[in-house]
Design a protein around this motif. Structure first.
Motif, PDB file in Angstrom:
ATOM      1  N   TYR A 177       0.835  -1.207   0.000  1.00  0.00           N
ATOM      2  CA  TYR A 177       0.000   0.000   0.000  1.00  0.00           C
ATOM      3  C   TYR A 177       0.866   1.252   0.000  1.00  0.00           C
ATOM      4  N   LEU A 178       1.982   1.211   0.695  1.00  0.00           N
ATOM      5  CA  LEU A 178       2.871   2.372   0.801  1.00  0.00           C
ATOM      6  C   LEU A 178       3.998   2.313  -0.226  1.00  0.00           C
ATOM      7  N   ALA A 179       3.761   1.551  -1.306  1.00  0.00           N
ATOM      8  CA  ALA A 179       4.683   1.494  -2.444  1.00  0.00           C
ATOM      9  C   ALA A 179       6.103   1.135  -2.025  1.00  0.00           C
ATOM     10  N   ARG A 180       6.186   0.307  -0.964  1.00  0.00           N
ATOM     11  CA  ARG A 180       7.475  -0.185  -0.468  1.00  0.00           C
ATOM     12  C   ARG A 180       8.420   0.940  -0.052  1.00  0.00           C
ATOM     13  N   ARG A 181       7.872   2.052   0.338  1.00  0.00           N
ATOM     14  CA  ARG A 181       8.717   3.112   0.902  1.00  0.00           C
ATOM     15  C   ARG A 181       9.048   2.707   2.327  1.00  0.00           C
ATOM     16  N   TRP A 182      10.329   2.423   2.569  1.00  0.00           N
ATOM     17  CA  TRP A 182      10.746   1.803   3.820  1.00  0.00           C
ATOM     18  C   TRP A 182      10.391   2.660   5.029  1.00  0.00           C
ATOM     19  N   SER A 183      10.651   3.955   4.967  1.00  0.00           N
ATOM     20  CA  SER A 183      10.418   4.812   6.135  1.00  0.00           C
ATOM     21  C   SER A 183       8.938   4.861   6.497  1.00  0.00           C
ATOM     22  N   LEU A 184       8.075   4.943   5.477  1.00  0.00           N
ATOM     23  CA  LEU A 184       6.635   4.988   5.740  1.00  0.00           C
ATOM     24  C   LEU A 184       6.137   3.632   6.236  1.00  0.00           C
ATOM     25  N   THR A 185       6.666   2.555   5.661  1.00  0.00           N
ATOM     26  CA  THR A 185       6.262   1.223   6.101  1.00  0.00           C
ATOM     27  C   THR A 185       6.624   1.002   7.557  1.00  0.00           C
ATOM     28  N   ARG A 186       7.825   1.399   7.932  1.00  0.00           N
ATOM     29  CA  ARG A 186       8.246   1.252   9.333  1.00  0.00           C
ATOM     30  C   ARG A 186       7.338   2.053  10.255  1.00  0.00           C
ATOM     31  N   GLN A 187       7.023   3.282   9.858  1.00  0.00           N
ATOM     32  CA  GLN A 187       6.146   4.121  10.688  1.00  0.00           C
ATOM     33  C   GLN A 187       4.782   3.468  10.871  1.00  0.00           C
ATOM     34  N   ALA A 188       4.220   2.949   9.791  1.00  0.00           N
ATOM     35  CA  ALA A 188       2.905   2.312   9.874  1.00  0.00           C
ATOM     36  C   ALA A 188       2.952   1.062  10.745  1.00  0.00           C
ATOM     37  N   MET A 189       3.991   0.240  10.597  1.00  0.00           N
ATOM     38  CA  MET A 189       4.087  -0.983  11.383  1.00  0.00           C
ATOM     39  C   MET A 189       4.245  -0.677  12.868  1.00  0.00           C
ATOM     40  N   GLU A 190       4.985   0.376  13.191  1.00  0.00           N
ATOM     41  CA  GLU A 190       5.153   0.764  14.588  1.00  0.00           C
ATOM     42  C   GLU A 190       3.823   1.201  15.193  1.00  0.00           C
ATOM     43  N   ARG A 191       3.066   1.965  14.433  1.00  0.00           N
ATOM     44  CA  ARG A 191       1.772   2.428  14.949  1.00  0.00           C
ATOM     45  C   ARG A 191       0.781   1.271  15.079  1.00  0.00           C
TER      46      ARG A 191
END
Length: 517
Positions: free
Chosen positions: A233-247
């Motif tokens: 969903y976040l187009a494999r953008r690592w920083s955004l993916t990490r943020q979403a997984m943390e939340r």
């Protein structure tokens, strides 16, 4: 690009109630402008027994090229004609997902002013998408939708019916059947259609994390394919993916503790530093803890409930402490600790001594075993009394460090704080505040159950009537050298100490995350 949503009903619950929920009248055909074409809503059938709403998105290929500006598959760099020859006008994708959110915004939010009682009603639904890109095939379609309660029919479409030997394409004909609210169904489609397509037509910015979590609320936290969904969903953008997984992990921890996420992730005071000024009680607590740890000759130390990392920073300044692990349930606090400690700029030899780990102390964690000492400073009072036995076992029974230091407010001293109203706790999140005798009784019982000796020390000015503002307990496993000439029992000890200032129901879970490795 086409999608239908159908439901069945009866005389007392007519299927045409679907029109109220979608805010689109079944007797009208309506159209809406979108950034990439025109969306049409119509009802092929609408009566009390069955009602079907159809969304047809007529994509303008030229607008798609102009607005995409090279983003997404519409601007594929591997083909000179890729911008003009593609599947975007015909196959369900992020374009259709955006149209769903735009055309059915109120329905997706679960709003229906005319018939509010319909919003929470589960209804039999059938969703059909004639052409859906599915990178991962029909198997992935089932993995994404079946855990949400849908019965899935995903029929692979042949590359060319004239040449069956060419095999199947990456497209499927999708049909979903299940019972849920309409809002839930729309949110599932909004997230999972672009996930299956695995290519967005627009630039994925930071606000996409909020969109994902809003649409995924209530189902994404526990989805078995969560990582696949978030990453695509976040187009494999690592920083955004990490943020979403943390939340999402924070939401999971909050749900396990039956509290709101903001109640857990409140360790960072955005209006004031957690250091207590002008009264330097925080510094006194910190020094008291360091004094105990020095005397215990501890080298490997756990700061359980490390907050913004003040104690971790103090430990780093002394070479005696060769390994320091800061644990907190709040990722916001851990990121703030990382920033304050400047781990990214720290010399490698220094940074190798530190780990920051997310977790919850209500659960045991094998990673925390074998350490010389653990500190619980200004932590226990943030734990619901019913959860204290779990914290006790996780620290004293499972992790079992040689030395444990616990500090907590002395409620008797509160009368000396002129700014604190009578009967009010020092912090809104404190679940209790102990008197000196209550703290000592708890500490002695814990020590007896787990084979520790315990002594006590005041932290801060020791008022002859009400005692010190902070009280400290120093636990040592039976037979260990207690330092300061303390040989065990429940004898008093003097010292001053400070913690990281964390305000969390901190615990460590086996699936916690690490920050700043």
């Amino acid at each position: 690009m086409f999608l239908t949503i159908a439901t069945t009903g009866s005389a007392d619950r007519p299927a045409t109630d679907l029109g109220f929920l979608l805010h689109k009248h079944p007797d009208k055909a309506q159209q809406f402008s979108t950034s990439h074409g025109t969306a049409h809503v119509l009802y092929p059938e609408a009566d009390a027994q069955r009602c079907t709403a159809a969304l047809l998105l007529d994509v303008d290929p030229i607008a798609l090229v102009r607005r995409s500006r090279g983003k997404g598959r519409g601007g594929a760099p591997d083909s000179a004609l890729g911008q003009y020859v593609n599947d975007r006008p015909y196959a369900a994708s992020s374009l259709l997902a955006v149209a769903l959110r735009s055309v059915f915004a109120s329905a997706m939010k679960g709003q229906c002013a005319a018939r509010p009682e319909l919003v929470t009603r589960t209804m039999p639904l059938r969703v059909e998408v004639p052409v859906l890109p599915a990178r991962g095939g029909a198997a992935l379609v089932r993995k994404l939708f079946e855990p949400l309660g849908w019965t899935v029919q995903a029929e692979p479409l042949p590359l060319d019916e004239t040449f069956p030997e060419w095999g199947d394409s990456r497209y499927v004909r999708l049909a979903l059947e299940g019972e849920c609210t309409l809002a839930e169904a729309l949110r599932h489609l909004y997230v999972l259609l672009p996930v299956l397509d695995d290519a967005k037509h627009y630039w994925v910015a930071a606000d996409e994390v909020d969109k994902l979590l809003r649409a995924g609320e209530g189902w994404l936290e526990d989805h078995p394919e969560q990582r696949v969904i978030v990453g695509r969903y976040l187009a494999r953008r690592w920083s955004l993916t990490r943020q979403a997984m943390e939340r999402l992990e924070l939401e999971r921890l909050a749900e396990s503790d039956d509290v709101a996420a903001e109640m857990i992730d409140n360790a960072v005071d955005e209006e004031a530093d957690t250091e207590e000024k002008p009264v330097p009680l925080a510094a006194r607590r910190r020094e008291s803890i360091l004094t105990v740890l020095r005397s215990a000759k501890a080298a490997r130390v756990l700061d359980l409930g490390c907050g913004q990392g003040q104690l971790v920073g103090a430990l780093l300044e002394e070479g005696q402490f060769t390994e320091i692990v800061g644990v907190d349930v709040s990722m916001r606090a851990l990121h703030e600790a990382r920033r304050r400690l400047r781990l990214d700029r720290m010399p490698e030899r220094q940074s190798e001594r530190v780990r920051l780990v997310q977790g919850s102390l209500a659960y045991t964690d094998s990673r925390l075993k074998g350490y010389d000492a653990a500190v619980l400073s200004e932590v226990v009072e943030h734990v619901d009394p019913a959860r204290l036995p779990a914290l006790e076992y996780a620290v004293f029974g499972s992790a079992r460090p040689r030395t444990v230091v616990v500090t907590t407010p002395n409620v008797e001293y509160n009368v000396r704080w002129e700014s604190l109203p009578a009967g009010q706790a020092r912090h809104a999140d404190h679940r209790f505040e102990w008197t000196r005798e209550e703290f000592r009784q708890w500490a002695r019982e814990v020590a007896a159950r787990h084979g520790y000796e315990v002594s006590f020390a005041p932290v801060g000015p020791d008022d002859p009537e009400v005692g010190p503002p902070t009280q400290l307990a120093h636990f040592r496993i039976h037979g260990e050298d207690g330092g300061h000439g303390q040989g065990g029992g429940n004898r008093e000890n003097s010292g001053n100490c400070e913690s990281s200032g964390n305000r969390e129901d901190s615990s460590t879970s086996a699936n916690g995350k690490e920050v700043g490795e």
